[in-house]
Design a protein around this motif. Sequence first.
Motif, PDB file in Angstrom:
ATOM      1  N   ALA A 104       0.832  -1.207   0.000  1.00 39.85           N
ATOM      2  CA  ALA A 104       0.000   0.000   0.000  1.00 39.85           C
ATOM      3  C   ALA A 104       0.868   1.259   0.000  1.00 39.85           C
ATOM      4  O   ALA A 104       0.619   2.205  -0.760  1.00 39.85           O
ATOM      5  N   SER A 107       2.393   2.059  -3.330  1.00 43.38           N
ATOM      6  CA  SER A 107       1.459   2.181  -4.453  1.00 43.38           C
ATOM      7  C   SER A 107       1.466   3.554  -5.106  1.00 43.38           C
ATOM      8  O   SER A 107       1.006   3.713  -6.235  1.00 43.38           O
ATOM      9  N   VAL A 111      -2.789   6.330   1.536  1.00 44.34           N
ATOM     10  CA  VAL A 111      -3.061   5.112   2.297  1.00 44.34           C
ATOM     11  C   VAL A 111      -3.947   5.455   3.491  1.00 44.34           C
ATOM     12  O   VAL A 111      -3.603   6.336   4.288  1.00 44.34           O
ATOM     13  N   VAL A 221      -5.776   3.680  -1.046  1.00 43.60           N
ATOM     14  CA  VAL A 221      -5.672   2.263  -0.677  1.00 43.60           C
ATOM     15  C   VAL A 221      -6.054   2.106   0.796  1.00 43.60           C
ATOM     16  O   VAL A 221      -5.533   2.823   1.663  1.00 43.60           O
ATOM     17  N   VAL A 223      -6.233  -0.121   4.289  1.00 45.29           N
ATOM     18  CA  VAL A 223      -5.553  -1.205   5.003  1.00 45.29           C
ATOM     19  C   VAL A 223      -6.088  -1.260   6.427  1.00 45.29           C
ATOM     20  O   VAL A 223      -6.083  -0.252   7.138  1.00 45.29           O
ATOM     21  N   ALA A 241      -5.748  -6.164   3.799  1.00 47.16           N
ATOM     22  CA  ALA A 241      -6.206  -5.249   2.754  1.00 47.16           C
ATOM     23  C   ALA A 241      -7.717  -5.058   2.853  1.00 47.16           C
ATOM     24  O   ALA A 241      -8.456  -6.003   3.161  1.00 47.16           O
TER      25      ALA A 241
END
Length: 291
Positions: A104, A107, A111, A221, A223, A241
Amino acid sequence: MKGKIAVALLKGVAKLSWPAVQHLGNFIGNCMWWFNTSACKVVQINQEHCFPERSPDQRAILARQTLQGIGKTMVESACAWLWPVDKTLALIDEVEGMEVLEHALASGKGVVGITSHLGNWEVLNHFYCSHSKPIIFYRPPKIKELDELIAQQRVQLGNRVAPSTKEGILSVIKEVRKGGSVGIPADPEPSESSGVFVPFLGTRALTSKFVPNMLKGHKAVGVFLHAIRLPNNHFKVLIEAAPEAMYSDNVDEAVAAMSATIASYVRRWPEQYMWSMKRFKKRPEGEARWY
């Protein structure tokens, strides 16, 4: 005066050995049970609705274990705030899913670290901030001196904090949009305009749209992170995830997926959840209030 006393008590707890901290937390939890405190009553109400499949005796055992866990979390958090960070991080024996967080962070997108009031989120804060420099979103305590202490101690690793105000919310959104990282507890009850009712264990809970709205369309993203207490009173960090459904344009679907993920953790470690929160103040139309 209340603030000075609270800070002095926290500093006193932080001077104890870890075994003594655990014994004190267990004692505090037992006192809440023995004296049938308001926290004890809220725990019992919440668990009665969320675990209807359990017998009254089973729920009584769980309620007492929960209060012991809450007591431990309270005193552990004092240590996490006041100890050197490395001393707190040394209590983490295991990390599961580290590759999820690493992926993540690599990426190039923002995040969103998602957690709940399960296990010890102050230990988790140090772990997350040791791998990133997030903005940590939180609800400030009412006591000014306590708020100042916590805000100061939560930024020991160069991260920032944002209170749950309009300005704090905007700072979190901006950080995600520019590709930074944030940490958000996803389970506090929002205002009715900021949430939707979705399934949660044996009931429905008003749940925030904030996180799913930031993830919508894979703009960031997601998490999930939790620090679970182990039998030796150290911790295991679990990283997962966010499910694909949380990126949906359908807000009800996305929020329900987030709620289901949190519920899956709570079902595995129900005694480590902060059931003393009045998490279910607002009820769907036509349903009686719980508290």
